[in-house]
Write a protein that holds these residues in place. Structure first.
Motif, PDB file in Angstrom:
ATOM      1  N   GLU A  11      12.964  59.907  49.116  1.00 36.47           N
ATOM      2  CA  GLU A  11      13.417  61.295  49.145  1.00 36.47           C
ATOM      3  C   GLU A  11      14.195  61.562  47.858  1.00 36.47           C
ATOM      4  O   GLU A  11      14.899  60.690  47.363  1.00 36.47           O
ATOM      5  N   HIS A  12      14.059  62.761  47.335  1.00 35.54           N
ATOM      6  CA  HIS A  12      14.713  63.100  46.073  1.00 35.54           C
ATOM      7  C   HIS A  12      16.055  63.788  46.284  1.00 35.54           C
ATOM      8  O   HIS A  12      16.837  63.916  45.338  1.00 35.54           O
ATOM      9  N   THR A  13      16.314  64.219  47.495  1.00 41.00           N
ATOM     10  CA  THR A  13      17.615  64.805  47.822  1.00 41.00           C
ATOM     11  C   THR A  13      18.079  64.195  49.142  1.00 41.00           C
ATOM     12  O   THR A  13      17.269  63.708  49.934  1.00 41.00           O
ATOM     13  N   LEU A  14      19.374  64.232  49.337  1.00 38.97           N
ATOM     14  CA  LEU A  14      19.962  63.659  50.549  1.00 38.97           C
ATOM     15  C   LEU A  14      21.107  64.540  50.995  1.00 38.97           C
ATOM     16  O   LEU A  14      22.027  64.812  50.210  1.00 38.97           O
ATOM     17  N   ASP A  15      21.052  64.997  52.212  1.00 34.05           N
ATOM     18  CA  ASP A  15      22.130  65.818  52.763  1.00 34.05           C
ATOM     19  C   ASP A  15      23.356  64.927  52.961  1.00 34.05           C
ATOM     20  O   ASP A  15      23.271  63.899  53.652  1.00 34.05           O
ATOM     21  N   PRO A  16      24.493  65.290  52.361  1.00 35.80           N
ATOM     22  CA  PRO A  16      25.685  64.432  52.477  1.00 35.80           C
ATOM     23  C   PRO A  16      26.161  64.236  53.911  1.00 35.80           C
ATOM     24  O   PRO A  16      26.683  63.177  54.245  1.00 35.80           O
ATOM     25  N   LEU A  17      25.961  65.231  54.775  1.00 36.11           N
ATOM     26  CA  LEU A  17      26.379  65.069  56.167  1.00 36.11           C
ATOM     27  C   LEU A  17      25.478  64.077  56.902  1.00 36.11           C
ATOM     28  O   LEU A  17      25.954  63.300  57.735  1.00 36.11           O
ATOM     29  N   ASP A  18      24.182  64.074  56.586  1.00 39.17           N
ATOM     30  CA  ASP A  18      23.277  63.059  57.145  1.00 39.17           C
ATOM     31  C   ASP A  18      23.678  61.674  56.652  1.00 39.17           C
ATOM     32  O   ASP A  18      23.636  60.696  57.408  1.00 39.17           O
ATOM     33  N   PHE A  19      24.043  61.582  55.375  1.00 38.44           N
ATOM     34  CA  PHE A  19      24.460  60.309  54.785  1.00 38.44           C
ATOM     35  C   PHE A  19      25.717  59.793  55.481  1.00 38.44           C
ATOM     36  O   PHE A  19      25.784  58.634  55.902  1.00 38.44           O
ATOM     37  N   ILE A  20      26.707  60.652  55.637  1.00 43.48           N
ATOM     38  CA  ILE A  20      27.949  60.260  56.324  1.00 43.48           C
ATOM     39  C   ILE A  20      27.635  59.808  57.751  1.00 43.48           C
ATOM     40  O   ILE A  20      28.153  58.784  58.218  1.00 43.48           O
ATOM     41  N   ASP A  21      26.772  60.535  58.416  1.00 40.95           N
ATOM     42  CA  ASP A  21      26.425  60.206  59.805  1.00 40.95           C
ATOM     43  C   ASP A  21      25.827  58.807  59.912  1.00 40.95           C
ATOM     44  O   ASP A  21      26.244  58.011  60.757  1.00 40.95           O
ATOM     45  N   VAL A  22      24.865  58.475  59.061  1.00 34.22           N
ATOM     46  CA  VAL A  22      24.258  57.140  59.145  1.00 34.22           C
ATOM     47  C   VAL A  22      25.243  56.060  58.692  1.00 34.22           C
ATOM     48  O   VAL A  22      25.238  54.958  59.231  1.00 34.22           O
ATOM     49  N   LEU A  23      26.107  56.368  57.740  1.00 35.24           N
ATOM     50  CA  LEU A  23      27.141  55.399  57.354  1.00 35.24           C
ATOM     51  C   LEU A  23      28.051  55.099  58.544  1.00 35.24           C
ATOM     52  O   LEU A  23      28.406  53.945  58.787  1.00 35.24           O
ATOM     53  N   GLN A  24      28.402  56.127  59.300  1.00 35.03           N
ATOM     54  CA  GLN A  24      29.284  55.935  60.453  1.00 35.03           C
ATOM     55  C   GLN A  24      28.574  55.202  61.594  1.00 35.03           C
ATOM     56  O   GLN A  24      29.215  54.465  62.339  1.00 35.03           O
ATOM     57  N   ARG A  25      27.271  55.370  61.723  1.00 40.80           N
ATOM     58  CA  ARG A  25      26.521  54.686  62.773  1.00 40.80           C
ATOM     59  C   ARG A  25      26.149  53.261  62.376  1.00 40.80           C
ATOM     60  O   ARG A  25      25.664  52.493  63.193  1.00 40.80           O
ATOM     61  N   SER A  26      26.371  52.921  61.103  1.00 39.32           N
ATOM     62  CA  SER A  26      26.226  51.537  60.649  1.00 39.32           C
ATOM     63  C   SER A  26      27.649  50.992  60.548  1.00 39.32           C
ATOM     64  O   SER A  26      28.563  51.574  61.109  1.00 39.32           O
ATOM     65  N   THR A  27      27.842  49.910  59.842  1.00 34.12           N
ATOM     66  CA  THR A  27      29.220  49.425  59.632  1.00 34.12           C
ATOM     67  C   THR A  27      29.703  49.736  58.221  1.00 34.12           C
ATOM     68  O   THR A  27      30.775  49.305  57.835  1.00 34.12           O
ATOM     69  N   LEU A  28      28.936  50.503  57.466  1.00 29.81           N
ATOM     70  CA  LEU A  28      29.262  50.736  56.061  1.00 29.81           C
ATOM     71  C   LEU A  28      30.345  51.792  55.852  1.00 29.81           C
ATOM     72  O   LEU A  28      30.980  51.821  54.798  1.00 29.81           O
ATOM     73  N   ALA A  29      30.589  52.648  56.825  1.00 27.31           N
ATOM     74  CA  ALA A  29      31.571  53.728  56.663  1.00 27.31           C
ATOM     75  C   ALA A  29      32.964  53.200  56.337  1.00 27.31           C
ATOM     76  O   ALA A  29      33.725  53.860  55.626  1.00 27.31           O
ATOM     77  N   GLU A  30      33.272  52.007  56.814  1.00 26.78           N
ATOM     78  CA  GLU A  30      34.620  51.463  56.555  1.00 26.78           C
ATOM     79  C   GLU A  30      34.840  51.135  55.079  1.00 26.78           C
ATOM     80  O   GLU A  30      35.970  50.971  54.651  1.00 26.78           O
ATOM     81  N   ARG A  31      33.757  51.093  54.289  1.00 27.01           N
ATOM     82  CA  ARG A  31      33.885  50.791  52.861  1.00 27.01           C
ATOM     83  C   ARG A  31      33.341  51.913  51.970  1.00 27.01           C
ATOM     84  O   ARG A  31      33.015  51.696  50.812  1.00 27.01           O
ATOM     85  N   ARG A  32      33.189  53.104  52.516  1.00 25.82           N
ATOM     86  CA  ARG A  32      32.696  54.248  51.767  1.00 25.82           C
ATOM     87  C   ARG A  32      33.632  55.435  52.003  1.00 25.82           C
ATOM     88  O   ARG A  32      34.262  55.537  53.062  1.00 25.82           O
ATOM     89  N   PRO A  33      33.709  56.356  51.034  1.00 28.93           N
ATOM     90  CA  PRO A  33      34.648  57.491  51.146  1.00 28.93           C
ATOM     91  C   PRO A  33      34.123  58.606  52.056  1.00 28.93           C
ATOM     92  O   PRO A  33      33.951  59.751  51.637  1.00 28.93           O
ATOM     93  N   VAL A  34      33.875  58.285  53.321  1.00 33.19           N
ATOM     94  CA  VAL A  34      33.239  59.231  54.235  1.00 33.19           C
ATOM     95  C   VAL A  34      34.119  60.448  54.552  1.00 33.19           C
ATOM     96  O   VAL A  34      33.607  61.450  55.059  1.00 33.19           O
ATOM     97  N   HIS A  35      35.397  60.387  54.242  1.00 33.21           N
ATOM     98  CA  HIS A  35      36.288  61.521  54.498  1.00 33.21           C
ATOM     99  C   HIS A  35      36.493  62.371  53.249  1.00 33.21           C
ATOM    100  O   HIS A  35      37.308  63.293  53.269  1.00 33.21           O
ATOM    101  N   ASP A  36      35.745  62.063  52.198  1.00 36.98           N
ATOM    102  CA  ASP A  36      35.828  62.808  50.941  1.00 36.98           C
ATOM    103  C   ASP A  36      34.444  63.390  50.647  1.00 36.98           C
ATOM    104  O   ASP A  36      33.623  62.779  49.975  1.00 36.98           O
ATOM    105  N   LEU A  37      34.198  64.580  51.185  1.00 32.79           N
ATOM    106  CA  LEU A  37      32.876  65.198  51.085  1.00 32.79           C
ATOM    107  C   LEU A  37      32.450  65.415  49.632  1.00 32.79           C
ATOM    108  O   LEU A  37      31.268  65.280  49.303  1.00 32.79           O
ATOM    109  N   THR A  38      33.404  65.697  48.754  1.00 31.42           N
ATOM    110  CA  THR A  38      33.068  65.896  47.335  1.00 31.42           C
ATOM    111  C   THR A  38      32.481  64.628  46.732  1.00 31.42           C
ATOM    112  O   THR A  38      31.459  64.676  46.035  1.00 31.42           O
ATOM    113  N   ARG A  39      33.091  63.488  47.004  1.00 22.45           N
ATOM    114  CA  ARG A  39      32.568  62.209  46.488  1.00 22.45           C
ATOM    115  C   ARG A  39      31.233  61.865  47.116  1.00 22.45           C
ATOM    116  O   ARG A  39      30.314  61.410  46.431  1.00 22.45           O
TER     117      ARG A  39
END
Length: 140
Positions: A11-39
């Motif tokens: 995919e050439h684009t990625l919705d940031p809210l979809d990205f945050i959602d899958v990060l939170q449903r994996s274990t990666l959210a604890e090491r990503r700036p999921v509370h900083d939508l700009t980043r």
């Protein structure tokens, strides 16, 4: 495509809210700036290799990378929804990334919980980094 089938695609684009959602449903959210939508938005906008795994349109896995397509591909984020883990989705995301950048070395930094996972895929440990030179080295 049958309902419930996993669809892998670039995919050439990625919705940031979809990205945050899958990060939170994996274990990666604890090491990503999921509370900083700009980043997160910038992470989505500047990645130039995004491979997704979706079921009925829902993002269940992602491999987000930066690449020059000739020397190296840095796989920055490999995340799979915990419900779908241990079903080969992560290895397939790695394989699809490598197939899109066949001459570039695939490089990633392992999350502490994933250090033992990457050698099982066929990737070579290099200090704290793993590298894949050839898609045929993947143990599928």
């Amino acid at each position: 495509m049958a309902a419930g089938e996993i669809v892998y695609q670039r995919e050439h684009t990625l919705d940031p809210l979809d990205f945050i959602d899958v990060l939170q449903r994996s274990t990666l959210a604890e090491r990503r700036p999921v509370h900083d939508l700009t980043r997160i938005q910038q992470m989505c906008d500047t990645a130039n290799m995004i491979i997704t795994a979706r079921i009925d349109g829902k993002l269940i896995g992602i491999a987000r990378s930066l690449t020059d397509f000739s020397f190296c591909t840095y796989l920055s984020d490999l995340a799979v929804d915990e419900f779908y883990q241990r079903k080969g989705i992560g290895i397939r995301l790695i394989k699809e990334t490598k197939l899109h950048t066949p001459v570039a070395k695939l490089i990633l930094l392992a999350a502490p919980k994933a250090v033992d996972y990457y050698p099982k895929t066929g990737m070579t440990k290099h200090e704290h980094c793993f590298m894949l030179s050839d898609v045929n080295e993947l143990k599928v």
